[in-house]
Write a protein that holds these residues in place. Structure first.
Motif, PDB file in Angstrom:
ATOM      1  N   VAL A   1       5.100   2.949   0.214  1.00 15.80           N
ATOM      2  CA  VAL A   1       6.544   2.777   0.080  1.00 15.80           C
ATOM      3  C   VAL A   1       7.237   3.849   0.912  1.00 15.80           C
ATOM      4  O   VAL A   1       6.994   5.047   0.731  1.00 15.80           O
ATOM      5  CB  VAL A   1       6.992   2.897  -1.388  1.00 15.80           C
TER       6      VAL A   1
ATOM      7  N   LEU B   1      16.469   3.127  -9.664  1.00 17.06           N
ATOM      8  CA  LEU B   1      17.240   1.897  -9.514  1.00 17.06           C
ATOM      9  C   LEU B   1      17.904   1.509 -10.818  1.00 17.06           C
ATOM     10  O   LEU B   1      19.023   1.015 -10.840  1.00 17.06           O
ATOM     11  CB  LEU B   1      16.340   0.765  -9.021  1.00 17.06           C
TER      12      LEU B   1
ATOM     13  N   ARG C   1       1.966   3.594  -2.731  1.00 16.22           N
ATOM     14  CA  ARG C   1       2.824   2.824  -3.623  1.00 16.22           C
ATOM     15  C   ARG C   1       2.693   3.239  -5.084  1.00 16.22           C
ATOM     16  O   ARG C   1       3.696   3.431  -5.778  1.00 16.22           O
ATOM     17  CB  ARG C   1       2.524   1.324  -3.468  1.00 16.22           C
TER      18      ARG C   1
ATOM     19  N   LEU D   1      10.746   5.324  -8.343  1.00 10.93           N
ATOM     20  CA  LEU D   1      11.806   4.560  -7.698  1.00 10.93           C
ATOM     21  C   LEU D   1      12.419   3.536  -8.659  1.00 10.93           C
ATOM     22  O   LEU D   1      13.637   3.363  -8.715  1.00 10.93           O
ATOM     23  CB  LEU D   1      11.258   3.868  -6.453  1.00 10.93           C
ATOM     24  N   ARG D   2      11.577   2.878  -9.417  1.00 14.45           N
ATOM     25  CA  ARG D   2      12.073   1.910 -10.397  1.00 14.45           C
ATOM     26  C   ARG D   2      13.069   2.564 -11.339  1.00 14.45           C
ATOM     27  O   ARG D   2      14.088   2.002 -11.697  1.00 14.45           O
ATOM     28  CB  ARG D   2      10.911   1.348 -11.220  1.00 14.45           C
TER      29      ARG D   2
ATOM     30  N   ASN E   1      20.903   3.971 -11.575  1.00 16.11           N
ATOM     31  CA  ASN E   1      22.071   3.830 -10.709  1.00 16.11           C
ATOM     32  C   ASN E   1      22.748   2.474 -10.782  1.00 16.11           C
ATOM     33  O   ASN E   1      23.702   2.223 -10.080  1.00 16.11           O
ATOM     34  CB  ASN E   1      21.672   4.106  -9.257  1.00 16.11           C
ATOM     35  N   ASN E   2      22.237   1.596 -11.572  1.00 21.08           N
ATOM     36  CA  ASN E   2      22.813   0.261 -11.583  1.00 21.08           C
ATOM     37  C   ASN E   2      23.582   0.018 -12.868  1.00 21.08           C
ATOM     38  O   ASN E   2      22.988  -0.194 -13.900  1.00 21.08           O
ATOM     39  CB  ASN E   2      21.695  -0.773 -11.432  1.00 21.08           C
TER      40      ASN E   2
ATOM     41  N   VAL F   1       4.760   6.304  -5.811  1.00 23.60           N
ATOM     42  CA  VAL F   1       6.213   6.232  -5.635  1.00 23.60           C
ATOM     43  C   VAL F   1       6.886   5.279  -6.627  1.00 23.60           C
ATOM     44  O   VAL F   1       8.003   5.520  -7.089  1.00 23.60           O
ATOM     45  CB  VAL F   1       6.536   5.728  -4.197  1.00 23.60           C
ATOM     46  N   GLU F   2       6.174   4.211  -6.927  1.00 21.18           N
ATOM     47  CA  GLU F   2       6.736   3.059  -7.627  1.00 21.18           C
ATOM     48  C   GLU F   2       7.498   3.407  -8.901  1.00 21.18           C
ATOM     49  O   GLU F   2       8.670   3.041  -9.055  1.00 21.18           O
ATOM     50  CB  GLU F   2       5.595   2.105  -7.955  1.00 21.18           C
TER      51      GLU F   2
ATOM     52  N   ASP G   1       0.823  -1.208   0.000  1.00 21.73           N
ATOM     53  CA  ASP G   1       0.000   0.000   0.000  1.00 21.73           C
ATOM     54  C   ASP G   1       0.858   1.260   0.000  1.00 21.73           C
ATOM     55  O   ASP G   1       0.484   2.269  -0.585  1.00 21.73           O
ATOM     56  CB  ASP G   1      -0.895   0.017   1.241  1.00 21.73           C
TER      57      ASP G   1
END
Lengths: 206, 206
Positions: free
Chosen positions: A167, B202, B191, B198-199, B205-206, B194-195, A165
């Motif tokens: 983060v 990631l 979520r 954030l994905r 930065n990888n 934000v999701e 729900d």
């Protein structure tokens, strides 16, 4: 208030993200009035950990007996060790009207989602994978192979975010602690929750 | 963050509940970083109010012209006066990535719900709902007539509540202010919001 069921709060996220540290900050804080459900595990006790406080530490044989007896609301095997949440404490505490807090692995959180769809699922996320890697390296207890394995696992776990729900990004422990408490506070103000409590009161007493 | 659309926050509730006082406390607080959408009204300016700060004060003729030009996201006539939210400021400010805060009457909130189903709807409830709860639980402090009257009032208020996401009890202005800010903060951590961001991080930065 006493007749209202408590919330089930689930904090999870990738290994190494700092779930345990955030959980400790939450329970060290005077504003926290929810109950911590202590997990059971077969992994080795780490320095500073205490049996019955950080975890209930069990042998594989003891743990598997409890699995057979259906005594967990979730359990998972993770990097060769079992982790699980005993069912009895959670259900009794919620029935008593207290919020229950679980800090568990993502595999376990999936199982809780199936059994308690109304629980509050909070995903603790690393600001980025680089920082996750730093934390894993600085922990100093794991080999590069295990670290590599954990990072691959974390990537896989981030894909599981969509079951949650909320983060909370763990860029700072105290900020993350405050965010979790805010999410819980807001959840108590959700209309469906307030309304049903009042309706219940109005009908019972009317 | 800058490319992300702001939230639309709607604070409403029964007349006399203290919406304006809570709104002022919110905007006087240093942690508040959302924008206030100033309403337009045809009612008389009250002592201490300032045109362009508390409201845009207009004549009925001016207001009705704007209605004809479809310049409101909501408006209502209430006790002989119009109240409305001009559309332009709200849409532009959200598009710029800022949260917009509306403090409006319940009739107006219904119209916003239809146009902005994803907005955050907060119902400010009178403390007598909490007092009612306490009295019903404790019993014996009020006469049956007073309890009956309070129950009728609570039922009326419960019916207004069901379009809202959250209920904040206004038993104390600063506590109510803090609750509203917490709900907004939690909403930023949902979520779905934000999701995607954030994905992206990631992967970069990888």
């Amino acid at each position: 208030m006493t007749s209202e069921k408590g919330l089930l709060i689930v904090l999870s996220g990738p290994s190494g993200v700092g779930k345990g540290t955030v959980r400790k900050a939450i329970f060290d804080h005077p504003d926290t009035d929810f109950k911590y459900s202590i997990s059971m595990t077969t992994r080795q006790m780490r320095e500073g950990e205490v049996d019955g406080i950080d975890y209930f530490f069990k042998t594989r044989e003891e743990f598997e007996l409890l699995i057979d007896q259906d005594k967990f609301i979730e359990y998972a095997e993770y990097v060769g060790n079992y982790y699980g949440t005993p069912v009895e404490y959670v259900e009794q505490t919620m029935a008593d009207g207290h919020d229950v807090f679980l800090e568990i692995e993502v595999e376990g959180a999936k199982q809780v989602r199936e059994k308690f769809p109304d629980a509050l699922f909070i995903f603790l996320a690393p600001p980025n994978l680089t920082q996750l890697e730093e934390r894993l390296v600085n922990r100093g207890t794991d080999s590069p192979d295990i670290i590599r394995h954990r990072i691959d696992e974390a990537k896989r776990e981030l894909k599981l975010m969509n079951l949650y729900d909320y983060v909370v990004v763990n860029d700072d422990v105290d900020a993350a602690r405050q965010r979790v408490q805010c999410i819980v506070e807001a959840s108590h103000m959700r209309r469906a929750r307030v309304e049903s409590k009042l309706r219940m009161l109005l009908e019972v007493n009317n």
